[in-house]
Structure formats: structure tokens, C-alpha cells
Enzyme design. Structure first.
Site, PDB file in Angstrom:
ATOM      1  N   TYR A  73     -17.206  12.571  65.405  1.00  0.00           N
ATOM      2  CA  TYR A  73     -17.180  13.761  64.731  1.00  0.00           C
ATOM      3  C   TYR A  73     -18.384  14.145  63.438  1.00  0.00           C
ATOM      4  CZ  TYR A  73     -12.817  14.520  67.014  1.00  0.00           C
ATOM      5  OH  TYR A  73     -11.756  14.537  68.363  1.00  0.00           O
ATOM      6  N   ASP A  93      -6.983   7.809  67.054  1.00  0.00           N
ATOM      7  CA  ASP A  93      -6.813   7.194  67.205  1.00  0.00           C
ATOM      8  C   ASP A  93      -7.955   6.319  67.381  1.00  0.00           C
ATOM      9  OD1 ASP A  93      -4.809   8.758  68.156  1.00  0.00           O
ATOM     10  OD2 ASP A  93      -6.013   9.682  69.066  1.00  0.00           O
ATOM     11  N   ARG A 143       9.540   8.838  34.335  1.00  0.00           N
ATOM     12  CA  ARG A 143      10.128   9.034  35.049  1.00  0.00           C
ATOM     13  C   ARG A 143      11.430   9.542  35.017  1.00  0.00           C
ATOM     14  NH1 ARG A 143       7.562   5.538  39.619  1.00  0.00           N
ATOM     15  NH2 ARG A 143       9.355   4.070  38.957  1.00  0.00           N
ATOM     16  N   HIS A 183      11.683   0.351  33.868  1.00  0.00           N
ATOM     17  CA  HIS A 183      10.703   0.106  34.631  1.00  0.00           C
ATOM     18  C   HIS A 183       9.010   0.387  33.596  1.00  0.00           C
ATOM     19  CE1 HIS A 183       8.068  -0.655  38.493  1.00  0.00           C
ATOM     20  NE2 HIS A 183       7.318   0.719  37.896  1.00  0.00           N
ATOM     21  N   LYS A 229      11.579  -1.163  49.763  1.00  0.00           N
ATOM     22  CA  LYS A 229      10.991   0.074  50.315  1.00  0.00           C
ATOM     23  C   LYS A 229      10.374   0.369  50.943  1.00  0.00           C
ATOM     24  CE  LYS A 229       8.784   1.076  45.545  1.00  0.00           C
ATOM     25  NZ  LYS A 229       9.025   1.525  44.814  1.00  0.00           N
ATOM     26  N   ARG A 247      12.287  -7.722  39.577  1.00  0.00           N
ATOM     27  CA  ARG A 247      12.206  -7.106  40.500  1.00  0.00           C
ATOM     28  C   ARG A 247      10.423  -6.745  40.720  1.00  0.00           C
ATOM     29  NH1 ARG A 247      13.745  -2.888  37.192  1.00  0.00           N
ATOM     30  NH2 ARG A 247      12.228  -1.996  37.395  1.00  0.00           N
TER      31      ARG A 247
END
Length: 384
Positions: A274, A324, A135, A164, A36, A223
Site C-alpha cells: 500500500y 494480514d 495513579r 508502585h 495480566k 511483583r
């Protein structure tokens, strides 16, 4: 290709899977690897193929789109969706044979209707049980009735049951007791399903920490997530498992690197970035990297003491990290030149002097977040 890139070592990924599998009994315990969030930032399709080659049986995603991406890449292995989707996504989930977690009749009915519409018999779902995470999931005492309800719907089958763990990656006694309580409640839920005369299917509850630390909880499938990508979970580290007598080597799969695009001489009293948050108190050279928070070099790293490695030496980040670019303090006569390679974190063989876990400790987060935040505009370069 950009100067900033993420090197993904698929050989390290496969090595990690092999080492994780040594903690299980492959004769009766399957492995479902979490891919995921784009495989925690590593690239879902390429990593999925690598872990399947290394012996994984299932893949886990969080969204329908993530599962569909795997199918479009030709991956046929079972795909488990760990989070819920909205009704509009159900047709795509069923079309792509993505196995959902269900725990209430409204949600189960959505998949039943779509399985009927698409002519798919015995469409497998897994029953989620809430044993203390809070959850999603049915309460253990209601698991039998929930399983009966699932099977009352046309074209649905019960492929498995799961829960879980909330604190299995914590090593204090209270957390250990809580994890044992969760496991016992899951066993209670499984027992209630069996009492209803229903086969619970594949039983699974072990995340990364429990996979390595609680072999007695492995059941039918584990898992692993972050450990596949080379990082220990929560309070646990290499020393913890060595002291326990179950050493396990995990290798970082991602190396994040950039280049020094400019070297700027600074006099005392000159500021950079900055907000002018850093001002030089002596002569120095400032190196500018083509890497910023839009790449995953988060702005909160600015004042956290993060360093960058150039040619085996560490140089601190100075000033605020920009969208950036970011700046590092080279000191005088460092020998660093324009276009020299700079490594932010990763595998030591790439010249990294820190890992994503090191950065996580400095910034009050976890390695999962560091790798997952490396954005799509950073090219992934895959090596074997």
C-alpha cells in the site's frame, strides 16, 4: 494450525522464575507474578500454572475477567487485581476471591456490601499508597485513617499494603533518588497504619526492576512482571547486572514465527504494498509472509528497519505491513523457498536473530508492548 504462531517456552518461564527467586529470601519474601494482559501476550492460564509450579505464591491481574479466567481454569492461588474495576464487576470479583487494591471509602464500601451479600467474612483487600506514581492510592500521611476506614466496613480485612515505583527501571541518579524517596514514603505509610494499631499485612512495592536491583526494598512480597517473560526492564540489561556483581540470565519465553507463503521475482522499479512506499532499485525476490498488523506485526514496523530470520539469515521488511501479510526482501539466489519458516523474534534456539527488545528499540517502545500486542488469532503453542 496457521503458519503464523507463537511458541511459548514454559521451561524458559520456569527458569526465569527460578533465577528471579535467587534474588529474594523465600523464607520471608513471597512472589507475586504478573499474568495480566494474558500474561503479556503469552497466555495467562498456562503461564500462571507454570509460575506457580516454579514457586510463585500470588498472581497479579488487571481486570476482574482476567482473574475469573484463572479461577475457571481451577487455579486457587491468591489473585491480586492491580487496577480498579467498576461497580458492576464487584460481584464477580468477590465471587472469585480476587483481592482488590482500595484507597477510598466509596470503593471499599462496594466490596464490603458485596462480601456481606455473598456471606464472605474477612474479605481481604490491599491498601494502595500513592508515593509518587500519581495513579491510584492514598497519600502516606492518610494511610492510617484509610486503614481504619477499611476495617470499619463489615466483612473486610486488610490483607496488605502496596505502592508502585515510577522510575525504578532507570539508572540515572535522579531516578534512583526518586525511587528511594518513594520507598521511604511507603515506609512512612506503613508506620502510620501501625500507629493506628493495625497490622499492615503483606507489604509489597517491588516491580521487575526493583526485584532485581533493590533487594533492600523487597519487604514481604515482590511483583515481577516482564522479567518473568525473559526481558530486562527499562535501562537495565544483562551487562548492567553483571557489572553490578549480580548477574541474572533471562530467557525469552515467546518466539513469533510465520512462513514464506510466496516468493515473487521483482525487476528494478517495481513497488510493493500500500502507498508504494518501497520500490526496488534492482532485481530481487520478495517473500510474502502470512503475518500482519492484525497479528501484532504492527504497521509502524514498516519503516523501522525490522528484519526477519529465515534459515539463519536476516531479510528486511519492505513496504507497508498489511493487516494480514507483510513482505521481505530476499535478494537474488537466497535459496529461500515457499513454506520456509520465518522467525520474527524470540529464542535463539528457534532460529531467532532478534528479540522483542531489539524490535522495541528500533520502534521506540518497550518489549512489554511488543509481546502484549500479539493478538488472539495467533495460536500459542506451549512447549516444556
Amino acid at each position: 494450525m496457521r503458519a503464523t504462531k507463537a511458541i511459548i517456552h514454559l521451561d524458559n518461564l520456569k527458569s526465569n522464575i527460578k533465577n528471579i527467586k535467587s534474588f529474594t529470601d523465600p523464607s520471608h519474601t513471597k512472589m507475586c507474578v504478573a499474568v495480566k494482559a494474558d500474561a503479556y501476550g503469552h497466555g495467562a492460564v498456562q503461564c500462571a500454572k507454570a509460575v506457580l509450579e516454579a514457586g510463585a505464591d500470588f498472581l497479579a491481574v488487571a481486570t476482574v475477567d482476567e482473574g475469573a479466567e484463572l479461577r475457571q481454569a481451577g487455579i486457587k492461588a491468591p489473585v491480586l487485581m492491580l487496577s480498579l474495576c467498576c461497580p458492576e464487576e464487584v460481584p464477580q470479583a468477590v465471587k472469585n476471591d480476587i483481592t482488590p487494591l482500595v484507597f477510598d471509602t466509596d470503593y471499599a464500601e462496594l466490596f464490603s456490601k458485596e462480601a456481606v451479600a455473598q456471606g464472605k467474612d474477612n474479605y481481604a483487600v490491599h491498601l494502595a499508597v500513592d508515593t509518587g506514581m500519581g495513579r491510584i492510592g492514598v497519600l502516606p500521611e492518610d494511610a492510617g485513617k484509610a486503614a481504619e476506614a477499611i476495617l470499619s466496613y463489615k466483612n473486610l480485612s486488610l490483607g496488605g499494603m502496596c505502592t508502585h515505583f515510577a522510575v525504578s527501571d532507570c539508572t540515572d541518579e535522579e531516578s534512583r533518588r526518586y525511587t528511594k524517596l518513594q520507598f521511604s514514603r511507603f515506609e512512612e505509610a506503613v508506620g502510620n497504619v501501625k500507629k493506628s494499631g493495625i497490622d499492615p499485612g503483606i507489604r509489597h512495592c517491588c516491580n521487575s526492576a526493583a526485584t532485581l536491583d533493590l533487594r533492600e526494598c523487597h519487604l514481604d512480597m515482590v511483583r515481577p512482571g516482564i522479567i518473568a517473560y525473559g526481558y530486562y526492564p527499562g535501562d537495565m540489561n544483562s551487562d548492567y547486572f553483571t557489572q553490578k556483581g549480580t548477574p541474572v540470565e533471562l530467557k525469552p519465553v515467546m518466539t513469533l514465527e510465520s512462513k514464506v507463503c510466496a516468493v515473487r521475482p521483482f525487476t528494478s522499479g517495481k513497488s510493493v504494498g500500500y502507498g508504494r512506499t518501497w520500490t526496488s532499485d534492482s532485481e530481487t525476490d520478495i517473500g510474502v509472509l502470512t503475518l500482519g498488523y492484525a497479528d501484532g506485526m504492527l504497521r509502524k514496523f514498516s519503516s523501522a528497519g525490522i528484519c526477519v530470520a529465515v534459515d539463519g539469515k536476516v531479510y528486511p521488511v519492505r513496504g507497508r505491513i498489511c493487516m494480514d501479510q507483510c513482505m521481505i526482501d530476499l535478494g537474488l539466489n537466497s535459496g529461500v523457498k515457499r513454506w520456509d519458516r520465518a522467525v520474527i523474534f524470540g529464542d535463539r534456539r528457534d532460529g531467532a536473530l532478534q528479540t522483542a527488545d531489539d524490535i522495541a528499540r528500533l520502534t521506540g517502545t518497550i518489549s512489554y508492548e511488543i509481546t502484549s500486542c500479539i493478538t488472539k488469532r495467533v495460536p500459542r503453542v506451549y512447549t516444556e
